[in-house]
Scaffold this motif. Structure first.
Motif, mmCIF file in Angstrom:
data_model
loop_
_atom_site.group_PDB
_atom_site.id
_atom_site.type_symbol
_atom_site.label_atom_id
_atom_site.label_comp_id
_atom_site.label_asym_id
_atom_site.label_seq_id
_atom_site.Cartn_x
_atom_site.Cartn_y
_atom_site.Cartn_z
ATOM 1 N N VAL A 8 0.841 -1.205 0.000
ATOM 2 C CA VAL A 8 0.000 0.000 0.000
ATOM 3 C C VAL A 8 0.874 1.253 0.000
ATOM 4 O O VAL A 8 0.589 2.226 -0.719
ATOM 5 C CB VAL A 8 -0.974 -0.009 1.201
ATOM 6 N N SER A 12 0.793 3.799 -3.089
ATOM 7 C CA SER A 12 0.362 5.182 -2.860
ATOM 8 C C SER A 12 1.452 6.177 -3.254
ATOM 9 O O SER A 12 1.152 7.244 -3.796
ATOM 10 C CB SER A 12 -0.068 5.382 -1.407
ATOM 11 N N SER A 13 2.699 5.809 -3.026
ATOM 12 C CA SER A 13 3.792 6.686 -3.457
ATOM 13 C C SER A 13 3.840 6.785 -4.980
ATOM 14 O O SER A 13 4.027 7.873 -5.535
ATOM 15 C CB SER A 13 5.119 6.178 -2.920
ATOM 16 N N ALA A 15 1.310 6.339 -6.987
ATOM 17 C CA ALA A 15 0.122 7.096 -7.403
ATOM 18 C C ALA A 15 0.338 8.595 -7.219
ATOM 19 O O ALA A 15 -0.086 9.387 -8.073
ATOM 20 C CB ALA A 15 -1.094 6.630 -6.618
ATOM 21 N N LEU A 16 0.992 8.994 -6.141
ATOM 22 C CA LEU A 16 1.252 10.416 -5.927
ATOM 23 C C LEU A 16 2.202 10.972 -6.988
ATOM 24 O O LEU A 16 2.030 12.108 -7.448
ATOM 25 C CB LEU A 16 1.814 10.644 -4.525
ATOM 26 N N VAL A 56 -5.830 9.307 -2.428
ATOM 27 C CA VAL A 56 -4.582 8.598 -2.121
ATOM 28 C C VAL A 56 -4.103 8.936 -0.715
ATOM 29 O O VAL A 56 -3.660 8.059 0.036
ATOM 30 C CB VAL A 56 -3.496 8.925 -3.175
ATOM 31 N N ILE A 57 -4.217 10.187 -0.333
ATOM 32 C CA ILE A 57 -3.808 10.568 1.025
ATOM 33 C C ILE A 57 -4.718 9.922 2.063
ATOM 34 O O ILE A 57 -4.271 9.521 3.139
ATOM 35 C CB ILE A 57 -3.771 12.107 1.148
ATOM 36 N N VAL A 59 -6.160 6.993 1.767
ATOM 37 C CA VAL A 59 -5.731 5.595 1.880
ATOM 38 C C VAL A 59 -4.412 5.501 2.646
ATOM 39 O O VAL A 59 -4.227 4.624 3.491
ATOM 40 C CB VAL A 59 -5.602 4.957 0.473
ATOM 41 N N LYS A 60 -3.513 6.425 2.366
ATOM 42 C CA LYS A 60 -2.187 6.389 2.991
ATOM 43 C C LYS A 60 -2.262 6.658 4.495
ATOM 44 O O LYS A 60 -1.558 6.014 5.274
ATOM 45 C CB LYS A 60 -1.283 7.419 2.308
#
Length: 117
Positions: A8, A12-13, A15-16, A56-57, A59-60
């Motif tokens: 994850v 997420s990284s 995706a950012l 995304v944030i 989820v992170k």
């Protein structure tokens, strides 16, 4: 072995980074867009990218209130896009002039000083 939390975090990284690249390209389209509809579409895309960042944030960090903020931003972005589209449509109607016909030209000449028969 890779843990789910590591997957994850890595996703997420990534995706950012992808969203950041999309943001840069979209800002370039807003600045260099040749027409007003191109710029409006780019602003709508910026709203979508911002929603992606917020998701995304969320989820992170695991903070679910961000999802509500993203939904609200989506609604506001949709309304802004509709308002811009209505502006473009109304602006097009103001600029359009009726075609000049021969009958119209004759009437204007008679009114300008010619005698009626």
């Amino acid at each position: 072995m890779i843990t789910p939390a590591a997957v994850v975090a890595l996703a997420s990284s990534a995706a950012l980074v992808i969203l950041g690249l999309a943001l840069i390209l979209t800002v370039w389209r807003v600045v260099a867009g040749p027409t007003l509809p191109d710029r409006i579409l780019a602003l709508d895309m910026l709203t979508g990218i911002a929603i992606g960042f917020i998701a995304v944030i969320a989820v992170k960090t695991g903070f679910s209130l961000y999802i509500d903020i993203a939904i609200s931003l989506g609604l506001v972005g949709f309304l802004a896009t509709v308002a811009f589209a209505r502006f473009v449509l109304s602006r097009g109607n103001i600029k359009s002039k009726p075609p000049a016909t021969a009958a119209n030209g004759n009437r204007q000449k008679r009114r300008a000083g010619g005698k009626k028969r």
